[in-house]
Design a protein around this motif. Structure first.
Motif, short mmCIF file in Angstrom:
data_model
loop_
_atom_site.label_atom_id
_atom_site.label_comp_id
_atom_site.label_asym_id
_atom_site.label_seq_id
_atom_site.Cartn_x
_atom_site.Cartn_y
_atom_site.Cartn_z
N GLY A 174 0.86 -1.18 0.00
CA GLY A 174 0.00 0.00 0.00
C GLY A 174 0.89 1.23 0.00
N ALA A 175 0.36 2.33 -0.55
CA ALA A 175 1.15 3.56 -0.60
C ALA A 175 1.51 4.02 0.82
N TYR A 203 -5.27 14.20 4.25
CA TYR A 203 -5.58 12.80 4.51
C TYR A 203 -4.85 12.43 5.80
N ILE A 254 -1.13 16.30 -2.26
CA ILE A 254 -2.01 15.17 -2.62
C ILE A 254 -2.77 15.58 -3.88
N ASN A 258 -7.37 14.31 -1.57
CA ASN A 258 -8.20 13.66 -0.56
C ASN A 258 -8.06 14.50 0.70
N TYR A 289 -4.46 8.78 -6.62
CA TYR A 289 -5.73 8.90 -7.38
C TYR A 289 -5.49 9.30 -8.83
N SER A 324 -0.88 3.36 -5.92
CA SER A 324 -1.48 2.31 -5.10
C SER A 324 -2.44 1.46 -5.91
N SER A 326 -5.00 0.36 -4.36
CA SER A 326 -6.23 0.51 -3.57
C SER A 326 -7.25 1.43 -4.24
N LYS A 327 -6.79 2.29 -5.14
CA LYS A 327 -7.68 3.33 -5.67
C LYS A 327 -7.92 3.09 -7.15
N GLY A 337 -1.13 -3.29 -2.26
CA GLY A 337 -0.12 -3.10 -3.30
C GLY A 337 0.17 -1.62 -3.48
C1 LIG Z 1 -4.25 10.38 -0.39
C2 LIG Z 1 -4.02 8.98 0.03
N1 LIG Z 1 -2.77 8.52 0.12
C3 LIG Z 1 -2.51 7.27 0.51
C4 LIG Z 1 -3.53 6.40 0.83
C5 LIG Z 1 -3.17 5.03 1.29
O1 LIG Z 1 -3.50 4.06 0.38
P1 LIG Z 1 -2.96 2.57 0.49
O2 LIG Z 1 -4.18 1.72 0.65
O3 LIG Z 1 -2.26 2.35 -0.80
O4 LIG Z 1 -2.04 2.48 1.64
C6 LIG Z 1 -4.85 6.83 0.76
C7 LIG Z 1 -5.96 5.94 1.15
O5 LIG Z 1 -7.09 6.30 1.23
C8 LIG Z 1 -5.10 8.14 0.34
O6 LIG Z 1 -6.34 8.62 0.25
#
Ligand SMILES: Cc1ncc(COP(=O)(O)O)c(C=O)c1O
Length: 509
Positions: A174-175, A203, A254, A258, A289, A324, A326-327, A337
Protein backbone atom coordinates in the motif's frame (compact mmCIF):
# COMPACT_ATOMS: atom_id res chain seq x y z
CA UNK A 1 32.43 -10.40 43.48
CA UNK A 2 30.63 -11.93 40.51
CA UNK A 3 28.07 -13.52 42.80
CA UNK A 4 27.61 -10.21 44.62
CA UNK A 5 26.83 -8.50 41.31
CA UNK A 6 24.30 -11.16 40.38
CA UNK A 7 22.69 -10.72 43.80
CA UNK A 8 22.58 -6.95 43.36
CA UNK A 9 20.99 -7.22 39.91
CA UNK A 10 18.48 -9.68 41.36
CA UNK A 11 17.57 -7.26 44.15
CA UNK A 12 17.19 -4.33 41.76
CA UNK A 13 15.02 -6.43 39.45
CA UNK A 14 12.72 -7.64 42.20
CA UNK A 15 12.45 -4.08 43.51
CA UNK A 16 11.42 -2.82 40.05
CA UNK A 17 8.95 -5.65 39.59
CA UNK A 18 7.36 -4.83 42.92
CA UNK A 19 7.23 -1.12 41.94
CA UNK A 20 5.57 -2.05 38.64
CA UNK A 21 3.18 -4.25 40.55
CA UNK A 22 2.26 -1.35 42.83
CA UNK A 23 1.74 0.89 39.82
CA UNK A 24 -0.47 -1.76 38.17
CA UNK A 25 -2.50 -1.98 41.39
CA UNK A 26 -2.78 1.81 41.33
CA UNK A 27 -4.15 1.50 37.79
CA UNK A 28 -6.88 -0.68 39.16
CA UNK A 29 -5.76 -3.84 37.30
CA UNK A 30 -5.28 -7.13 39.04
CA UNK A 31 -3.25 -10.23 38.27
CA UNK A 32 0.14 -10.01 36.52
CA UNK A 33 1.54 -6.48 36.53
CA UNK A 34 1.42 -4.83 33.10
CA UNK A 35 4.85 -3.88 31.85
CA UNK A 36 3.36 -1.25 29.57
CA UNK A 37 0.75 1.22 30.73
CA UNK A 38 -0.64 4.49 29.42
CA UNK A 39 1.89 6.28 31.63
CA UNK A 40 4.99 4.56 30.29
CA UNK A 41 4.06 3.92 26.65
CA UNK A 42 5.26 5.86 23.61
CA UNK A 43 3.58 9.29 23.94
CA UNK A 44 3.65 9.79 20.17
CA UNK A 45 1.29 6.86 19.68
CA UNK A 46 -1.08 8.43 22.18
CA UNK A 47 -1.18 11.70 20.22
CA UNK A 48 -1.91 10.00 16.89
CA UNK A 49 -5.44 10.32 15.54
CA UNK A 50 -6.96 8.65 12.50
CA UNK A 51 -10.47 9.95 11.99
CA UNK A 52 -11.29 7.76 9.00
CA UNK A 53 -11.48 4.86 11.44
CA UNK A 54 -12.37 6.94 14.51
CA UNK A 55 -15.26 6.99 17.06
CA UNK A 56 -17.97 7.44 14.42
CA UNK A 57 -16.90 4.29 12.66
CA UNK A 58 -16.77 2.42 15.95
CA UNK A 59 -20.34 3.55 16.66
CA UNK A 60 -21.41 2.63 13.10
CA UNK A 61 -20.11 -0.90 13.65
CA UNK A 62 -22.00 -1.12 16.98
CA UNK A 63 -25.18 0.03 15.24
CA UNK A 64 -24.72 -2.68 12.61
CA UNK A 65 -24.56 -5.25 15.41
CA UNK A 66 -27.63 -3.73 17.09
CA UNK A 67 -29.56 -3.95 13.81
CA UNK A 68 -28.47 -7.55 13.33
CA UNK A 69 -29.74 -8.31 16.85
CA UNK A 70 -33.15 -6.94 15.87
CA UNK A 71 -32.98 -3.38 17.28
CA UNK A 72 -35.61 -1.03 15.84
CA UNK A 73 -34.09 2.05 14.21
CA UNK A 74 -35.32 4.63 11.71
CA UNK A 75 -33.21 2.82 9.07
CA UNK A 76 -32.46 -0.75 8.07
CA UNK A 77 -28.75 -0.57 7.26
CA UNK A 78 -25.62 1.44 7.90
CA UNK A 79 -24.13 3.10 4.81
CA UNK A 80 -20.40 3.45 5.31
CA UNK A 81 -19.42 6.49 3.30
CA UNK A 82 -16.47 7.11 5.60
CA UNK A 83 -13.66 5.24 3.92
CA UNK A 84 -12.25 5.01 0.40
CA UNK A 85 -12.74 1.25 0.17
CA UNK A 86 -14.47 0.60 -3.15
CA UNK A 87 -14.95 -3.17 -2.84
CA UNK A 88 -16.49 -2.77 0.61
CA UNK A 89 -19.10 -0.60 -1.11
CA UNK A 90 -19.96 -3.17 -3.73
CA UNK A 91 -17.46 -2.49 -6.56
CA UNK A 92 -16.63 -5.71 -8.43
CA UNK A 93 -12.98 -6.71 -8.87
CA UNK A 94 -11.37 -6.46 -12.30
CA UNK A 95 -11.46 -9.96 -13.83
CA UNK A 96 -7.92 -9.86 -15.25
CA UNK A 97 -6.42 -8.98 -11.86
CA UNK A 98 -8.27 -11.71 -10.00
CA UNK A 99 -7.53 -14.34 -12.65
CA UNK A 100 -3.81 -13.57 -12.47
CA UNK A 101 -3.93 -13.69 -8.66
CA UNK A 102 -5.76 -17.02 -8.76
CA UNK A 103 -3.03 -18.56 -10.91
CA UNK A 104 -0.20 -16.98 -8.96
CA UNK A 105 -1.69 -18.32 -5.71
CA UNK A 106 -2.51 -21.78 -7.10
CA UNK A 107 -0.14 -22.47 -10.02
CA UNK A 108 -1.65 -25.92 -10.66
CA UNK A 109 -4.51 -24.00 -12.29
CA UNK A 110 -2.22 -22.68 -15.02
CA UNK A 111 -2.43 -25.96 -16.87
CA UNK A 112 -5.84 -27.04 -15.65
CA UNK A 113 -7.90 -23.87 -16.13
CA UNK A 114 -9.23 -22.29 -19.30
CA UNK A 115 -8.15 -18.82 -18.23
CA UNK A 116 -7.05 -16.60 -21.15
CA UNK A 117 -3.54 -17.09 -22.49
CA UNK A 118 -2.35 -13.61 -21.46
CA UNK A 119 -3.44 -14.29 -17.88
CA UNK A 120 -1.38 -17.49 -17.89
CA UNK A 121 1.62 -15.71 -19.38
CA UNK A 122 1.51 -13.01 -16.74
CA UNK A 123 1.13 -15.52 -13.90
CA UNK A 124 4.11 -17.50 -15.19
CA UNK A 125 6.17 -14.33 -15.46
CA UNK A 126 5.37 -13.28 -11.90
CA UNK A 127 6.06 -16.77 -10.56
CA UNK A 128 9.38 -16.82 -12.41
CA UNK A 129 10.29 -13.71 -10.40
CA UNK A 130 9.33 -15.37 -7.09
CA UNK A 131 11.98 -17.27 -5.18
CA UNK A 132 11.26 -20.98 -5.42
CA UNK A 133 8.57 -20.13 -7.99
CA UNK A 134 6.06 -19.49 -5.18
CA UNK A 135 4.14 -16.38 -4.11
CA UNK A 136 4.64 -17.68 -0.59
CA UNK A 137 8.34 -16.81 -0.58
CA UNK A 138 9.84 -13.49 0.53
CA UNK A 139 10.77 -11.19 -2.32
CA UNK A 140 13.58 -8.64 -2.37
CA UNK A 141 12.68 -5.80 0.01
CA UNK A 142 12.13 -3.32 -2.81
CA UNK A 143 9.98 -5.87 -4.65
CA UNK A 144 10.17 -8.35 -7.50
CA UNK A 145 12.51 -7.09 -10.21
CA UNK A 146 10.25 -7.68 -13.22
CA UNK A 147 7.42 -5.78 -11.51
CA UNK A 148 9.70 -2.83 -10.75
CA UNK A 149 10.71 -2.89 -14.40
CA UNK A 150 7.05 -2.88 -15.50
CA UNK A 151 6.35 -0.01 -13.09
CA UNK A 152 9.20 2.00 -14.64
CA UNK A 153 7.85 1.30 -18.15
CA UNK A 154 4.36 2.35 -17.01
CA UNK A 155 5.68 5.65 -15.65
CA UNK A 156 7.66 6.27 -18.84
CA UNK A 157 4.50 5.73 -20.95
CA UNK A 158 2.40 7.83 -18.58
CA UNK A 159 4.91 10.69 -18.65
CA UNK A 160 5.15 10.85 -22.43
CA UNK A 161 8.55 9.18 -22.68
CA UNK A 162 10.36 10.83 -19.76
CA UNK A 163 12.37 7.84 -18.56
CA UNK A 164 11.92 6.08 -15.23
CA UNK A 165 14.54 3.82 -13.72
CA UNK A 166 13.48 0.47 -12.16
CA UNK A 167 16.11 1.09 -9.47
CA UNK A 168 14.09 4.13 -8.36
CA UNK A 169 10.97 2.02 -7.82
CA UNK A 170 10.25 0.58 -4.39
CA UNK A 171 7.21 -1.64 -4.17
CA UNK A 172 5.34 -1.32 -0.88
CA UNK A 173 2.39 -2.79 0.99
CA UNK A 174 0.00 0.00 0.00
CA UNK A 175 1.15 3.56 -0.60
CA UNK A 176 0.87 4.19 3.16
CA UNK A 177 3.98 2.14 3.83
CA UNK A 178 6.01 3.89 1.17
CA UNK A 179 4.94 7.30 2.43
CA UNK A 180 5.83 6.43 6.02
CA UNK A 181 9.20 5.00 5.00
CA UNK A 182 10.07 8.28 3.25
CA UNK A 183 8.80 10.50 6.07
CA UNK A 184 10.95 8.63 8.60
CA UNK A 185 14.09 9.72 6.76
CA UNK A 186 13.52 13.26 8.01
CA UNK A 187 13.47 12.43 11.72
CA UNK A 188 16.65 14.30 12.65
CA UNK A 189 16.76 17.09 15.19
CA UNK A 190 20.28 18.59 15.17
CA UNK A 191 19.03 21.77 13.48
CA UNK A 192 15.63 21.85 15.17
CA UNK A 193 12.51 19.72 15.11
CA UNK A 194 11.89 18.54 11.53
CA UNK A 195 8.74 19.93 9.94
CA UNK A 196 6.70 18.67 7.00
CA UNK A 197 4.23 20.82 5.07
CA UNK A 198 0.88 19.14 4.54
CA UNK A 199 -2.38 20.41 3.09
CA UNK A 200 -5.28 21.29 5.34
CA UNK A 201 -7.70 19.58 4.89
CA UNK A 202 -5.40 16.55 4.62
CA UNK A 203 -5.58 12.80 4.51
CA UNK A 204 -4.98 11.82 8.16
CA UNK A 205 -2.22 9.33 7.36
CA UNK A 206 0.02 12.41 7.30
CA UNK A 207 -0.98 14.00 10.61
CA UNK A 208 -0.97 10.58 12.29
CA UNK A 209 2.46 9.60 10.94
CA UNK A 210 4.02 12.97 11.75
CA UNK A 211 2.67 12.71 15.31
CA UNK A 212 4.00 9.17 15.59
CA UNK A 213 7.46 10.17 14.35
CA UNK A 214 7.58 13.26 16.58
CA UNK A 215 7.73 15.62 13.60
CA UNK A 216 6.17 19.05 13.27
CA UNK A 217 3.08 19.41 11.08
CA UNK A 218 3.16 22.58 9.00
CA UNK A 219 -0.37 22.98 7.71
CA UNK A 220 -1.07 25.04 4.60
CA UNK A 221 -4.71 25.76 3.83
CA UNK A 222 -6.24 24.83 0.51
CA UNK A 223 -8.48 27.57 -0.86
CA UNK A 224 -12.09 26.42 -0.75
CA UNK A 225 -13.36 29.55 -2.49
CA UNK A 226 -11.37 28.66 -5.61
CA UNK A 227 -12.18 24.93 -5.74
CA UNK A 228 -9.57 23.89 -3.15
CA UNK A 229 -6.72 25.38 -5.13
CA UNK A 230 -3.21 25.27 -3.72
CA UNK A 231 -2.05 28.87 -3.57
CA UNK A 232 1.64 29.69 -3.37
CA UNK A 233 1.14 32.80 -1.14
CA UNK A 234 -0.43 30.43 1.42
CA UNK A 235 2.59 28.12 1.16
CA UNK A 236 4.78 31.16 1.77
CA UNK A 237 2.72 32.19 4.79
CA UNK A 238 2.78 28.79 6.41
CA UNK A 239 6.50 28.15 5.92
CA UNK A 240 7.35 31.61 7.22
CA UNK A 241 5.37 31.00 10.40
CA UNK A 242 6.85 27.53 10.81
CA UNK A 243 10.48 28.61 10.45
CA UNK A 244 10.47 30.02 13.97
CA UNK A 245 9.30 26.71 15.43
CA UNK A 246 10.83 23.94 13.32
CA UNK A 247 13.07 23.15 10.37
CA UNK A 248 10.87 22.64 7.29
CA UNK A 249 12.19 19.71 5.28
CA UNK A 250 9.51 18.38 2.97
CA UNK A 251 6.32 19.34 1.19
CA UNK A 252 3.42 16.90 0.77
CA UNK A 253 1.01 17.43 -2.09
CA UNK A 254 -2.01 15.17 -2.62
CA UNK A 255 -3.13 15.28 -6.25
CA UNK A 256 -5.95 14.49 -6.99
CA UNK A 257 -6.87 15.59 -3.51
CA UNK A 258 -8.20 13.66 -0.56
CA UNK A 259 -10.54 14.75 1.05
CA UNK A 260 -11.03 17.73 -1.26
CA UNK A 261 -11.26 16.10 -4.70
CA UNK A 262 -9.42 18.84 -6.63
CA UNK A 263 -7.05 18.20 -9.55
CA UNK A 264 -4.08 20.55 -9.79
CA UNK A 265 -3.35 22.33 -13.06
CA UNK A 266 0.05 22.00 -14.68
CA UNK A 267 0.76 25.67 -14.05
CA UNK A 268 -0.04 25.27 -10.37
CA UNK A 269 2.27 22.24 -10.13
CA UNK A 270 5.06 24.28 -11.74
CA UNK A 271 4.60 27.01 -9.14
CA UNK A 272 4.63 24.48 -6.31
CA UNK A 273 7.84 22.88 -7.62
CA UNK A 274 9.49 26.30 -7.88
CA UNK A 275 8.42 27.10 -4.32
CA UNK A 276 9.86 23.80 -3.04
CA UNK A 277 13.11 24.50 -4.89
CA UNK A 278 13.40 27.99 -3.45
CA UNK A 279 12.81 26.67 0.06
CA UNK A 280 15.02 23.59 -0.29
CA UNK A 281 12.17 21.13 0.29
CA UNK A 282 11.87 17.46 -0.66
CA UNK A 283 8.56 16.85 -2.50
CA UNK A 284 6.27 13.96 -1.56
CA UNK A 285 3.71 13.71 -4.36
CA UNK A 286 0.82 11.53 -3.25
CA UNK A 287 -0.62 10.53 -6.60
CA UNK A 288 -2.64 7.48 -5.61
CA UNK A 289 -5.73 8.90 -7.38
CA UNK A 290 -4.00 9.46 -10.74
CA UNK A 291 -6.64 7.39 -12.56
CA UNK A 292 -9.54 9.10 -10.77
CA UNK A 293 -10.03 12.29 -12.77
CA UNK A 294 -13.61 13.07 -13.81
CA UNK A 295 -14.25 16.74 -14.47
CA UNK A 296 -14.16 18.16 -17.99
CA UNK A 297 -10.98 20.17 -18.44
CA UNK A 298 -9.22 18.49 -15.51
CA UNK A 299 -6.17 16.41 -16.29
CA UNK A 300 -3.67 14.56 -14.13
CA UNK A 301 -0.07 15.74 -14.50
CA UNK A 302 2.57 13.85 -12.59
CA UNK A 303 4.89 15.96 -10.46
CA UNK A 304 7.84 14.05 -11.87
CA UNK A 305 6.93 14.90 -15.48
CA UNK A 306 6.32 18.57 -14.74
CA UNK A 307 9.55 18.78 -12.74
CA UNK A 308 11.59 17.16 -15.51
CA UNK A 309 10.00 19.37 -18.16
CA UNK A 310 10.91 22.48 -16.19
CA UNK A 311 14.54 21.57 -16.82
CA UNK A 312 17.50 22.97 -14.89
CA UNK A 313 17.72 23.45 -11.94
CA UNK A 314 14.39 21.80 -11.06
CA UNK A 315 15.01 18.46 -12.77
CA UNK A 316 17.55 17.48 -10.14
CA UNK A 317 15.24 18.02 -7.16
CA UNK A 318 14.48 15.14 -4.83
CA UNK A 319 10.97 13.83 -5.27
CA UNK A 320 9.02 10.77 -4.21
CA UNK A 321 5.75 9.87 -5.89
CA UNK A 322 3.29 7.22 -4.69
CA UNK A 323 0.83 4.99 -6.44
CA UNK A 324 -1.48 2.31 -5.10
CA UNK A 325 -3.64 -0.62 -6.14
CA UNK A 326 -6.23 0.51 -3.57
CA UNK A 327 -7.68 3.33 -5.67
CA UNK A 328 -8.22 4.03 -9.38
CA UNK A 329 -10.53 1.54 -11.09
CA UNK A 330 -9.12 -1.47 -9.27
CA UNK A 331 -9.95 -0.61 -5.62
CA UNK A 332 -7.92 -3.55 -4.33
CA UNK A 333 -7.37 -2.05 -0.85
CA UNK A 334 -7.06 -5.32 1.03
CA UNK A 335 -4.32 -6.72 -1.16
CA UNK A 336 -1.95 -3.93 -0.10
CA UNK A 337 -0.12 -3.10 -3.30
CA UNK A 338 1.74 0.12 -3.99
CA UNK A 339 4.98 1.64 -5.14
CA UNK A 340 7.03 4.74 -4.62
CA UNK A 341 9.25 6.24 -7.29
CA UNK A 342 12.04 8.14 -5.57
CA UNK A 343 14.18 10.28 -7.86
CA UNK A 344 17.40 12.23 -7.37
CA UNK A 345 17.92 10.85 -3.88
CA UNK A 346 21.48 10.96 -2.56
CA UNK A 347 22.99 7.50 -3.17
CA UNK A 348 23.94 6.90 0.46
CA UNK A 349 20.51 8.02 1.67
CA UNK A 350 18.90 5.65 -0.81
CA UNK A 351 20.99 2.84 0.64
CA UNK A 352 19.71 3.81 4.11
CA UNK A 353 16.11 3.86 2.86
CA UNK A 354 16.53 0.40 1.37
CA UNK A 355 18.13 -0.79 4.60
CA UNK A 356 15.23 0.56 6.65
CA UNK A 357 12.59 -1.16 4.54
CA UNK A 358 14.57 -4.41 4.58
CA UNK A 359 13.78 -4.68 8.30
CA UNK A 360 10.18 -5.33 7.21
CA UNK A 361 11.43 -8.00 4.78
CA UNK A 362 9.09 -7.33 1.86
CA UNK A 363 5.66 -6.13 0.81
CA UNK A 364 3.09 -8.89 0.25
CA UNK A 365 3.82 -10.76 -2.96
CA UNK A 366 0.12 -10.90 -3.93
CA UNK A 367 0.01 -7.11 -3.52
CA UNK A 368 3.01 -6.86 -5.82
CA UNK A 369 1.32 -9.16 -8.35
CA UNK A 370 -1.75 -6.89 -8.25
CA UNK A 371 0.45 -3.89 -8.93
CA UNK A 372 1.99 -5.75 -11.86
CA UNK A 373 -1.46 -6.16 -13.45
CA UNK A 374 -2.01 -2.41 -13.09
CA UNK A 375 1.33 -1.26 -14.50
CA UNK A 376 1.41 -3.94 -17.21
CA UNK A 377 -2.24 -4.44 -18.17
CA UNK A 378 -3.53 -6.46 -21.14
CA UNK A 379 -2.42 -5.02 -24.46
CA UNK A 380 -4.66 -4.29 -27.47
CA UNK A 381 -5.33 -7.53 -29.33
CA UNK A 382 -4.62 -9.78 -26.33
CA UNK A 383 -7.46 -12.06 -25.16
CA UNK A 384 -8.21 -10.15 -21.93
CA UNK A 385 -7.96 -6.66 -23.42
CA UNK A 386 -11.59 -5.94 -24.33
CA UNK A 387 -13.03 -7.11 -21.01
CA UNK A 388 -10.31 -5.30 -19.07
CA UNK A 389 -11.00 -2.00 -20.84
CA UNK A 390 -14.76 -2.43 -20.46
CA UNK A 391 -14.54 -3.10 -16.73
CA UNK A 392 -12.05 -0.27 -16.16
CA UNK A 393 -14.11 2.23 -18.17
CA UNK A 394 -17.38 1.19 -16.51
CA UNK A 395 -15.98 1.79 -13.04
CA UNK A 396 -14.43 5.15 -13.91
CA UNK A 397 -17.50 6.38 -15.81
CA UNK A 398 -19.79 5.37 -12.98
CA UNK A 399 -17.56 7.17 -10.46
CA UNK A 400 -17.61 10.26 -12.69
CA UNK A 401 -21.44 10.22 -12.69
CA UNK A 402 -21.54 9.77 -8.92
CA UNK A 403 -19.09 12.66 -8.46
CA UNK A 404 -21.49 14.99 -10.28
CA UNK A 405 -24.57 13.57 -8.57
CA UNK A 406 -23.08 14.12 -5.10
CA UNK A 407 -21.94 17.70 -5.67
CA UNK A 408 -25.23 18.65 -7.37
CA UNK A 409 -27.35 17.15 -4.60
CA UNK A 410 -25.40 18.79 -1.81
CA UNK A 411 -25.55 22.13 -3.60
CA UNK A 412 -29.33 21.77 -3.80
CA UNK A 413 -29.58 21.61 0.01
CA UNK A 414 -29.80 25.01 1.74
CA UNK A 415 -26.90 25.33 4.19
CA UNK A 416 -24.57 22.95 2.33
CA UNK A 417 -21.99 24.08 -0.23
CA UNK A 418 -19.91 21.64 -2.23
CA UNK A 419 -17.06 22.24 -4.66
CA UNK A 420 -17.04 20.13 -7.83
CA UNK A 421 -15.50 16.70 -7.30
CA UNK A 422 -12.88 16.92 -10.05
CA UNK A 423 -11.11 13.73 -9.03
CA UNK A 424 -10.29 11.18 -6.29
CA UNK A 425 -13.22 9.57 -4.44
CA UNK A 426 -14.59 12.16 -2.05
CA UNK A 427 -16.65 15.29 -1.59
CA UNK A 428 -15.85 17.69 1.24
CA UNK A 429 -18.88 19.98 1.54
CA UNK A 430 -19.13 22.89 3.92
CA UNK A 431 -22.13 22.96 6.27
CA UNK A 432 -23.68 25.85 8.08
CA UNK A 433 -24.43 24.59 11.57
CA UNK A 434 -27.06 26.55 13.55
CA UNK A 435 -25.83 28.31 16.71
CA UNK A 436 -28.06 26.16 18.92
CA UNK A 437 -26.49 22.98 17.53
CA UNK A 438 -23.03 24.42 18.16
CA UNK A 439 -24.12 25.00 21.79
CA UNK A 440 -25.49 21.45 22.06
CA UNK A 441 -22.22 20.11 20.69
CA UNK A 442 -20.23 22.13 23.23
CA UNK A 443 -22.36 20.76 26.04
CA UNK A 444 -21.42 17.27 24.88
CA UNK A 445 -17.74 18.19 24.57
CA UNK A 446 -17.85 17.59 20.82
CA UNK A 447 -16.81 19.66 17.82
CA UNK A 448 -19.95 20.89 16.05
CA UNK A 449 -19.28 18.85 12.90
CA UNK A 450 -18.67 15.71 14.97
CA UNK A 451 -22.00 16.32 16.69
CA UNK A 452 -23.65 16.71 13.27
CA UNK A 453 -22.06 13.49 12.01
CA UNK A 454 -23.21 11.53 15.09
CA UNK A 455 -26.77 12.84 14.69
CA UNK A 456 -26.69 11.86 11.03
CA UNK A 457 -25.48 8.38 11.90
CA UNK A 458 -28.02 7.77 14.66
CA UNK A 459 -30.94 9.06 12.56
CA UNK A 460 -30.13 7.72 9.11
CA UNK A 461 -27.38 5.08 9.43
CA UNK A 462 -25.12 7.16 7.16
CA UNK A 463 -21.52 7.17 8.34
CA UNK A 464 -19.38 10.11 7.21
CA UNK A 465 -16.26 11.69 8.69
CA UNK A 466 -16.46 15.18 10.25
CA UNK A 467 -14.17 17.87 8.88
CA UNK A 468 -12.28 18.04 12.18
CA UNK A 469 -10.67 14.72 11.25
CA UNK A 470 -8.94 16.32 8.26
CA UNK A 471 -8.45 19.85 9.52
CA UNK A 472 -10.36 22.86 8.20
CA UNK A 473 -10.21 26.64 8.25
CA UNK A 474 -11.09 27.78 11.81
CA UNK A 475 -14.77 28.56 12.20
CA UNK A 476 -15.85 26.44 9.22
CA UNK A 477 -17.53 23.04 9.37
CA UNK A 478 -17.32 20.26 6.84
CA UNK A 479 -17.70 16.56 6.39
CA UNK A 480 -16.17 14.08 4.02
CA UNK A 481 -18.24 11.53 2.19
CA UNK A 482 -16.92 9.06 -0.34
CA UNK A 483 -18.57 8.82 -3.75
CA UNK A 484 -18.33 5.03 -3.50
CA UNK A 485 -21.82 3.78 -2.61
CA UNK A 486 -23.22 2.11 -5.74
CA UNK A 487 -25.53 4.44 -7.74
CA UNK A 488 -28.89 3.15 -6.38
CA UNK A 489 -27.63 3.19 -2.81
CA UNK A 490 -26.08 6.61 -3.33
CA UNK A 491 -29.42 7.98 -4.52
CA UNK A 492 -31.10 6.64 -1.36
CA UNK A 493 -28.27 7.98 0.80
CA UNK A 494 -28.50 11.46 -0.68
CA UNK A 495 -32.31 11.57 -0.22
CA UNK A 496 -31.95 10.57 3.41
CA UNK A 497 -29.16 13.08 3.87
CA UNK A 498 -31.27 15.91 2.49
CA UNK A 499 -34.21 15.01 4.72
CA UNK A 500 -31.94 14.76 7.76
CA UNK A 501 -30.26 18.10 7.13
CA UNK A 502 -33.55 19.95 6.79
CA UNK A 503 -34.84 18.41 10.05
CA UNK A 504 -31.54 19.09 11.85
CA UNK A 505 -31.66 22.76 10.91
CA UNK A 506 -35.33 22.98 11.99
CA UNK A 507 -34.58 21.27 15.30
CA UNK A 508 -31.76 23.65 16.19
CA UNK A 509 -33.12 26.87 14.76
C1 LIG B 1 -4.25 10.38 -0.39
C2 LIG B 1 -4.02 8.98 0.03
N1 LIG B 1 -2.77 8.52 0.12
C3 LIG B 1 -2.51 7.27 0.51
C4 LIG B 1 -3.53 6.40 0.83
C5 LIG B 1 -3.17 5.03 1.29
O1 LIG B 1 -3.50 4.06 0.38
P1 LIG B 1 -2.96 2.57 0.49
O2 LIG B 1 -4.18 1.72 0.65
O3 LIG B 1 -2.26 2.35 -0.80
O4 LIG B 1 -2.04 2.48 1.64
C6 LIG B 1 -4.85 6.83 0.76
C7 LIG B 1 -5.96 5.94 1.15
O5 LIG B 1 -7.09 6.30 1.23
C8 LIG B 1 -5.10 8.14 0.34
O6 LIG B 1 -6.34 8.62 0.25
Amino acid sequence: MKEYNVLLVGLIMSASVSMLHTSAMANGSSGTAKTITLDNMNPHIKTMEYAVRGPLVIRATEIEKELAAGAQKPFKEVIKANIGDAHAMGQRPITFIRQVLALVSYPELIDKSDFPADVKTKAREILAGCKGGSAGSYSDSSGIEIIRKHAAEYITRRDGGIPANPDDIILCAGASEGIRATLKLFVETSAGEPGVMIPIPQYPLYSASLAEFGMHQIGYYLNEATGWSLDVPELERSIKEARGICRPRALVVINPGNPTGQVLTKKNIEEIIKFAHKEGLFILADEVYQDNVYAKGSEYHSFKKVMMELGEPYNTMELASYFSTSKGYMGECGLRGGYSEVVNLDKSVKAMLLKSISAKLCPTVLGQATMDCVVDPPKPGSPSYDLFIKEKTDVLQSLAKRAVMIADTFNSIPGIKCNPVQGAMYAFPQITIPAKAIEAAKAKGQAADTFYAFELLENTGICIVPGTGFGQYPGTYHFRTTILPQPEKLAVMLDKFKEFHVKFVEKYS
